[in-house]
Motif scaffolding. Sequence first.
Motif, mmCIF file in Angstrom:
data_model
loop_
_atom_site.group_PDB
_atom_site.id
_atom_site.type_symbol
_atom_site.label_atom_id
_atom_site.label_comp_id
_atom_site.label_asym_id
_atom_site.label_seq_id
_atom_site.Cartn_x
_atom_site.Cartn_y
_atom_site.Cartn_z
ATOM 1 N N ASN A 123 4.468 7.306 14.309
ATOM 2 C CA ASN A 123 5.081 7.658 13.028
ATOM 3 C C ASN A 123 4.000 7.702 11.962
ATOM 4 O OD1 ASN A 123 7.837 7.999 13.653
ATOM 5 N ND2 ASN A 123 8.080 5.789 13.829
ATOM 6 N N VAL A 124 4.065 8.714 11.099
ATOM 7 C CA VAL A 124 2.998 8.975 10.129
ATOM 8 C C VAL A 124 3.581 9.128 8.735
ATOM 9 C CG1 VAL A 124 1.208 10.620 9.442
ATOM 10 C CG2 VAL A 124 1.544 10.083 11.848
ATOM 11 N N TYR A 125 2.841 8.598 7.750
ATOM 12 C CA TYR A 125 3.171 8.789 6.336
ATOM 13 C C TYR A 125 1.922 9.299 5.624
ATOM 14 C CZ TYR A 125 4.595 7.716 1.519
ATOM 15 O OH TYR A 125 4.914 7.796 0.188
ATOM 16 N N LEU A 126 2.049 10.409 4.903
ATOM 17 C CA LEU A 126 0.948 10.953 4.108
ATOM 18 C C LEU A 126 1.439 11.233 2.690
ATOM 19 C CD1 LEU A 126 -0.681 13.600 6.505
ATOM 20 C CD2 LEU A 126 -1.384 11.228 6.136
ATOM 21 N N SER A 127 0.608 10.876 1.707
ATOM 22 C CA SER A 127 0.920 11.213 0.322
ATOM 23 C C SER A 127 0.891 12.729 0.126
ATOM 24 C CB SER A 127 -0.087 10.571 -0.631
ATOM 25 O OG SER A 127 0.030 9.175 -0.620
ATOM 26 N N ARG A 128 1.656 13.183 -0.842
ATOM 27 C CA ARG A 128 1.757 14.616 -1.111
ATOM 28 C C ARG A 128 0.410 15.235 -1.457
ATOM 29 N NH1 ARG A 128 5.649 18.362 -2.349
ATOM 30 N NH2 ARG A 128 5.065 20.006 -3.815
ATOM 31 N N VAL A 129 -0.473 14.477 -2.126
ATOM 32 C CA VAL A 129 -1.762 15.035 -2.533
ATOM 33 C C VAL A 129 -2.571 15.522 -1.341
ATOM 34 C CG1 VAL A 129 -2.979 12.809 -2.472
ATOM 35 C CG2 VAL A 129 -3.790 14.622 -3.989
ATOM 36 N N LEU A 154 -9.350 12.373 10.609
ATOM 37 C CA LEU A 154 -10.511 13.233 10.408
ATOM 38 C C LEU A 154 -10.383 14.003 9.097
ATOM 39 C CD1 LEU A 154 -9.314 13.683 13.622
ATOM 40 C CD2 LEU A 154 -11.675 14.411 13.854
ATOM 41 N N ALA A 155 -11.457 14.012 8.308
ATOM 42 C CA ALA A 155 -11.450 14.801 7.070
ATOM 43 C C ALA A 155 -11.261 16.275 7.383
ATOM 44 C CB ALA A 155 -12.744 14.581 6.296
ATOM 45 N N ASN A 156 -11.933 16.753 8.416
ATOM 46 C CA ASN A 156 -11.725 18.115 8.899
ATOM 47 C C ASN A 156 -11.896 19.167 7.807
ATOM 48 O OD1 ASN A 156 -11.024 19.966 10.971
ATOM 49 N ND2 ASN A 156 -8.923 20.060 10.185
ATOM 50 N N GLY A 157 -12.831 18.922 6.891
ATOM 51 C CA GLY A 157 -13.051 19.859 5.793
ATOM 52 C C GLY A 157 -12.407 19.454 4.492
ATOM 53 N N LYS A 158 -11.616 18.403 4.500
ATOM 54 C CA LYS A 158 -10.946 17.939 3.281
ATOM 55 C C LYS A 158 -11.980 17.530 2.233
ATOM 56 C CE LYS A 158 -9.742 13.710 3.001
ATOM 57 N NZ LYS A 158 -10.532 13.376 1.792
ATOM 58 N N PRO A 159 -11.854 18.009 0.993
ATOM 59 C CA PRO A 159 -12.789 17.583 -0.051
ATOM 60 C C PRO A 159 -12.748 16.075 -0.267
ATOM 61 C CG PRO A 159 -11.548 19.510 -0.751
ATOM 62 C CD PRO A 159 -10.926 19.051 0.519
ATOM 63 N N VAL A 160 -13.868 15.505 -0.641
ATOM 64 C CA VAL A 160 -13.974 14.059 -0.811
ATOM 65 C C VAL A 160 -13.015 13.551 -1.881
ATOM 66 C CG1 VAL A 160 -15.539 12.218 -1.543
ATOM 67 C CG2 VAL A 160 -16.357 14.003 0.004
ATOM 68 N N ASN A 161 -12.788 14.336 -2.924
ATOM 69 C CA ASN A 161 -11.960 13.868 -4.036
ATOM 70 C C ASN A 161 -10.469 13.941 -3.752
ATOM 71 O OD1 ASN A 161 -11.983 16.697 -4.087
ATOM 72 N ND2 ASN A 161 -11.518 16.745 -6.267
ATOM 73 N N ILE A 162 -10.075 14.511 -2.628
ATOM 74 C CA ILE A 162 -8.657 14.524 -2.235
ATOM 75 C C ILE A 162 -8.397 13.248 -1.429
ATOM 76 C CG2 ILE A 162 -6.861 15.706 -0.930
ATOM 77 C CD1 ILE A 162 -7.711 17.250 -3.361
ATOM 78 N N ASP A 163 -7.673 12.333 -2.034
ATOM 79 C CA ASP A 163 -7.455 11.040 -1.388
ATOM 80 C C ASP A 163 -6.023 10.599 -1.625
ATOM 81 O OD1 ASP A 163 -7.929 8.746 -0.017
ATOM 82 O OD2 ASP A 163 -9.020 7.725 -1.612
ATOM 83 N N GLY A 164 -5.399 10.112 -0.604
ATOM 84 C CA GLY A 164 -4.018 9.651 -0.713
ATOM 85 C C GLY A 164 -3.729 8.598 0.326
ATOM 86 N N LEU A 170 0.814 -1.216 0.000
ATOM 87 C CA LEU A 170 0.000 0.000 0.000
ATOM 88 C C LEU A 170 0.839 1.253 0.000
ATOM 89 C CD1 LEU A 170 -2.705 1.515 0.346
ATOM 90 C CD2 LEU A 170 -2.374 1.295 2.812
ATOM 91 N N LEU A 171 1.936 1.267 0.756
ATOM 92 C CA LEU A 171 2.639 2.527 0.983
ATOM 93 C C LEU A 171 3.723 2.815 -0.042
ATOM 94 C CD1 LEU A 171 2.897 2.513 4.839
ATOM 95 C CD2 LEU A 171 1.165 3.481 3.352
ATOM 96 N N GLN A 172 3.662 2.154 -1.198
ATOM 97 C CA GLN A 172 4.627 2.453 -2.235
ATOM 98 C C GLN A 172 4.087 3.620 -3.043
ATOM 99 O OE1 GLN A 172 4.870 -1.309 -4.134
ATOM 100 N NE2 GLN A 172 5.300 -2.319 -2.210
ATOM 101 N N ALA A 173 4.329 4.817 -2.574
ATOM 102 C CA ALA A 173 3.767 6.011 -3.221
ATOM 103 C C ALA A 173 4.345 6.175 -4.612
ATOM 104 C CB ALA A 173 4.066 7.241 -2.377
ATOM 105 N N CYS A 174 3.560 6.798 -5.495
ATOM 106 C CA CYS A 174 3.986 6.959 -6.878
ATOM 107 C C CYS A 174 5.227 7.823 -6.955
ATOM 108 C CB CYS A 174 2.880 7.607 -7.707
ATOM 109 S SG CYS A 174 1.398 6.583 -7.818
ATOM 110 N N GLY A 175 6.195 7.416 -7.777
ATOM 111 C CA GLY A 175 7.391 8.217 -7.984
ATOM 112 C C GLY A 175 7.032 9.512 -8.684
ATOM 113 N N GLY A 176 7.639 10.657 -8.197
ATOM 114 C CA GLY A 176 7.307 11.941 -8.788
ATOM 115 C C GLY A 176 7.648 11.987 -10.260
ATOM 116 N N GLY A 177 6.708 12.469 -11.037
ATOM 117 C CA GLY A 177 6.950 12.654 -12.458
ATOM 118 C C GLY A 177 6.792 11.416 -13.306
#
Length: 876
Positions: free
Chosen positions: A347-353, A437-447, A16-23
């Motif tokens: 420890n936390v990991y979040l995608s850039r999006v 918590l979404a805390n106002g995050k738009p539904v289409n923003i997902d990472g 799951l945590l293999q985030a997409c390589g930039g570019g």
Amino acid sequence: MKLRLSYTAFLTSILLLQACGGGGGGNLLSDDSDRDPLVPPPGVDDGSDRPRPPENAAVITTDEMFLYDVANERIFLRGIDLHFAEKPVERINGIAAISDTSANVVRLQLDANTTDVQLEGALAKVIENGMLAVISLVDTEKLQCVDNNEFLLSAVDDLWLNKWLPVIAQDRFQSRVMINIASGWGPANIFNSDSLGYAQYIDTYKALIRKFRIAGFKLPLVIDAPGCGSDYNAFLAGRAQELLASDQEKNIVLSVNADGSRWNTADKVLYAATQLTNQRVPYILSGISGSGVGENPVDHMDIMQKAKGDLAVGLSFPWQSTEDMSAYVMTLNDPIDLRFGAAMSVNVYLSRVLMQFVNPGDGKFEPTGELSIALYAKDTNGNAMTVGTTQAKDIRPNVWGELRYDFPRYAADPSMLLNGSTDFDLSAVTALGFQILANGKPVNIDGRIGLDDLQVYPGVTPVYMATFDSSVEGWSVAWGPGAVGQQDGALTIMPTDAGDFALALPTDLAGAIDFDKELTAKVNIFLPEEYSGDELWLNLYGQFGADWSGWGSAQLSAAALVAGQWTELTTTFRLDENLDFTTVQRFGLQVGGYVMPKTQPILIDSFIIEDPLARPTKTIIASQYKASFSSGTEGFEPAWGTEVTVAQVDGELLATVPVNSAAAVNKADIQGVQEVDFSGGISVKARIFVSEGFTGENFWFKFFFQDGQWNHMDLEPTLAAADLIEGEWNDVEFSVNQYPANFSRSLSPNMFAFQVGGNAVAGTIKLDDIEILGEVKIDDTQPMMTIDFSTPEQLESFAPDTSLSTFSESVLSTAKMSAWKIVPFGWIATTWVGSGESEGLSISSSEDLMQLTPRGEEIVNGEGGITETSEAVSFE
């Protein structure tokens, strides 16, 4: 966390945590997207009669993460480097000795003098001993740390595809060999993923990959990082995918040498492993140094542990609204007491999006990420409280980072209570949890979201504590016109006449306090309205010695009390060191300055004495970035000011400024230097040269940062002409005395710059060895509890908590899964028998026998070493 390789079958699908390589976009992965029209198309026979590998020969293959043998089983390389080219006759016997360590791979170093006969003999010996071979071209003068590609291009034509071709093209070697085209070739001093300085390096390797494929090779091609082999940044920002796109066989392996300042802490190794994994091209460590060797020695034992792999929690939610919440809770076997400054971390990991970067119109992208991560606790009565919350905009993306929060001391603030709770018992915590918590995050923003290593750290039990919940706890009037009592969980102090009076702790409890040190007192006081305007004073006092002659006191700031409110007064004090602390006669609180008459008592809710040194701490000072300007300006360019120009000349940075300038020169790619850390003190060192007569009138020079939200912070001091010796190099240092209140210490900085000005400044100023250093004083307390999610049982111990979630129990259960924090990777340790600078890295003291050095014992037989983790490879 520790993951034995035997777990890998269970975790095959957990990526799951293999985030997409930039570019790494679609066109980059197309076969034709980056083809150089001057290079023959891949796979086309060049028409020569030179030897070619058999068309259908079985070879080692790769996918986005792993290597596979011919039986399609994963390969985790565990091996040793052999300086074969130095003494081929003697060192060919080292191959069998390396096999005796249980290694499944040997890295054979070759050079231009290695003959085809010597190479064939060595490879035959590798086969005989049941290992793989990574064959690597090495030249310390023409390849290692060199960015000129002239020798490399000729070496591929003259050595790999000519002199050695009849050997490496043989059928028997195809399933056992990986070709490391060049060891450590490429630019040496970039180390920045955003730099354009890797262009020639990438273009050269793309052409070479095609040459090997045209020659008929399908086996893995191993691409060494530049920077003498250690600069993995060259593979980031889509460049690894660019290399892969140039390979018709899609069978390349990235290679990095774990050595030097970019690899010398556990956090740096984790960061490097995360970034390399995110590129979706497998990698190996083709060298691991350590054992105290070098200016910045690495911890080889830590690297070997991480190579086994590390599991985390992966979370993926079906977001439905901007108010969605999820929660997971772990019930403890027994209640724990967390009143005394305990802490909780994860420890936390979040995608850039999830950062939700926006451009307000000035070209300066700012993170606005609303998604929040919270840690919470529940007590024995079912009450819940938030321990701490952080928004995505304050977390660095695509890297693992720690969030740490302190529990309130002694009592929870009402603002921290959750779900209708009105109180919280910190002395009886029964459950711990985390919320997303979404805390106002738009539904289409997902990472992608990952959590790991949830830990609880104990507080420090006070030297003395009285809370007066049900009694005066032995307090009494020592002298003067006062009275004590207890009501509603507080000690009452009532003046009965003018003057001053003193209260005392029970003598036996006061005698248990060690006053021969610095102590901290915390007293929570309620001052009634009728004391407003009084010149009230409060002193801590002590009487010592068998004859009561010793007197010591320390003032509490009564002026900070607000009538009609509760106020906690805190003071750190050290009584006279000459007092006889072996006999404590009395200790307590002295009260005076009130104006009579009084009808209401002063209330004390708690009286606490702490030892501020009881919690262990340590200070770490580490280089976070250094620019030596050996190749280019290293990203420094004009930021603002009048016509400033920047150039690199003879390994120095030259900034030329005109008259009346206040020019700034910024490291424009500083955001790519993830090592910059503002969690503790920070300083900048540099060497500055100004010519005689240059400083002129009112000259000044300074460094500054701007944070991830463009808030400004100057470093001190700002230099004047008198601070520099003209015509000589000056070693200068700048530091942060205090961070501005609005400066983000968690985000990567947007600017790191120096600025020069003055009414009559004109000319060139030279700089060299600009270095950022971080001083971090960290809590060295060991955790009392760690949940590392290394087993299914630990993963399942955090159950869905629907009381703090908008999702159903079934949705929460589905959203949580095991995921890689560190994908297991292969490694080859430096070196079997070293010489010169590498002698301290020797694994064996014998060329042809397994006579392990102390380092060798750790590499071979230590935890995570070859014996424990090496697995056989299938060749047929």
